[in-house]
Write a protein that holds these residues in place. Sequence first.
Motif, PDB file in Angstrom:
ATOM      1  N   LEU B  43       5.210  -8.867  -0.329  1.00 28.65           N
ATOM      2  CA  LEU B  43       5.562  -8.039  -1.487  1.00 28.65           C
ATOM      3  C   LEU B  43       5.430  -6.572  -1.094  1.00 28.65           C
ATOM      4  CD1 LEU B  43       6.045  -7.606  -4.596  1.00 28.65           C
ATOM      5  CD2 LEU B  43       3.563  -7.695  -4.849  1.00 28.65           C
ATOM      6  N   ARG B  64      -1.217  -6.993  -8.886  1.00 34.24           N
ATOM      7  CA  ARG B  64      -0.102  -7.678  -8.224  1.00 34.24           C
ATOM      8  C   ARG B  64      -0.552  -8.265  -6.893  1.00 34.24           C
ATOM      9  NH1 ARG B  64       0.031  -5.899 -12.108  1.00 34.24           N
ATOM     10  NH2 ARG B  64      -0.427  -8.027 -12.615  1.00 34.24           N
ATOM     11  N   SER B  65      -1.371  -7.514  -6.140  1.00 32.05           N
ATOM     12  CA  SER B  65      -1.790  -8.013  -4.827  1.00 32.05           C
ATOM     13  C   SER B  65      -2.654  -9.266  -4.993  1.00 32.05           C
ATOM     14  CB  SER B  65      -2.524  -6.933  -4.036  1.00 32.05           C
ATOM     15  OG  SER B  65      -3.774  -6.664  -4.602  1.00 32.05           O
ATOM     16  N   ALA B  68      -0.254 -12.103  -5.756  1.00 32.00           N
ATOM     17  CA  ALA B  68       0.498 -12.452  -4.548  1.00 32.00           C
ATOM     18  C   ALA B  68      -0.393 -13.226  -3.581  1.00 32.00           C
ATOM     19  CB  ALA B  68       1.038 -11.187  -3.893  1.00 32.00           C
ATOM     20  N   THR B  75       0.660  -7.973   0.517  1.00 33.01           N
ATOM     21  CA  THR B  75       1.187  -6.850  -0.260  1.00 33.01           C
ATOM     22  C   THR B  75       1.141  -5.568   0.570  1.00 33.01           C
ATOM     23  OG1 THR B  75       0.425  -7.863  -2.302  1.00 33.01           O
ATOM     24  CG2 THR B  75       0.928  -5.525  -2.406  1.00 33.01           C
ATOM     25  N   VAL B  97      -4.673  -4.112   0.957  1.00 32.12           N
ATOM     26  CA  VAL B  97      -3.248  -3.833   0.885  1.00 32.12           C
ATOM     27  C   VAL B  97      -2.885  -2.881   2.026  1.00 32.12           C
ATOM     28  CG1 VAL B  97      -1.506  -2.689  -0.545  1.00 32.12           C
ATOM     29  CG2 VAL B  97      -3.235  -4.120  -1.632  1.00 32.12           C
TER      30      VAL B  97
END
Lengths: 145, 108
Positions: B43, B64-65, B68, B75, B97
């Motif tokens: 991502l 989000r990470s 994912a 990410t 990340v």
Amino acid sequence: MKKLNEMKLTIPSRSVNEGFARSAVAAFTALADPTVEELGDLKTAVSEAVTNCIVHAYRDTCGRIKIDAALYEGGIIKVRIKDFGCGIADIEKAMTALYTTAGEERSGLGFTVMESFTDKLQVRSAPGRGTTVTLTKYLNRKDAK
Amino acid sequence: MKIETAPNGRLTLRLTGEIDHHSAAAMRKTADAALIRFRPRELVLDFSDVSFMDSSGVGFVMGRSKRAAAFDCKTAVCGLKERDRRIMKLSGLESLVAFYTDERKETT
């Protein structure tokens, strides 16, 4: 310290006002001819303070947020963001980086960002009596952060 | 937000406009729907077209990470402006990340 200009703003704690509040403070500050950098720093700090009022002080309710900004001689700008919400029991803990009570989508960096992007941060709060955050930024100064 | 997919399993989300607590809610919905739909191997969150962000941007990347990572997707973040990078750094997110300085880093 001589006050050169001031403004006052009262808004309800609706998230749509986060952008409005930081832009209003930026427009006021722009009159003092700050650098793009200084203006951006202040905008970010104001955004954090107003978001705290919405996310924490009033949570699922809606209340008043009062913002007043003043420009003083020597390019000193002070922005006070005041709410009448739940207040903070342990200010030191609330100001700790990465500490949050608002779940995993909040980073817990609000106060840390305010501290990093201004020259002085003052927080006054009492449970049930609301919180007042005062941000001070020195404009056009070589020694400014 | 612009959504781009590549045949190598990369999903790129090009974020646009201002990221604050208000706008992050809708961005989160769009991003998570894309994650579920494409199930990427990587991502990429591209901040090149973000004109403002506060710490809500950090929360967005963190959230989000995590999602994912739940299906082994890495990410990466790219295109951050100087101030936004400073905010990200305060979070210690670098351990989770990958950050790239240039706009659209090829991250094979």
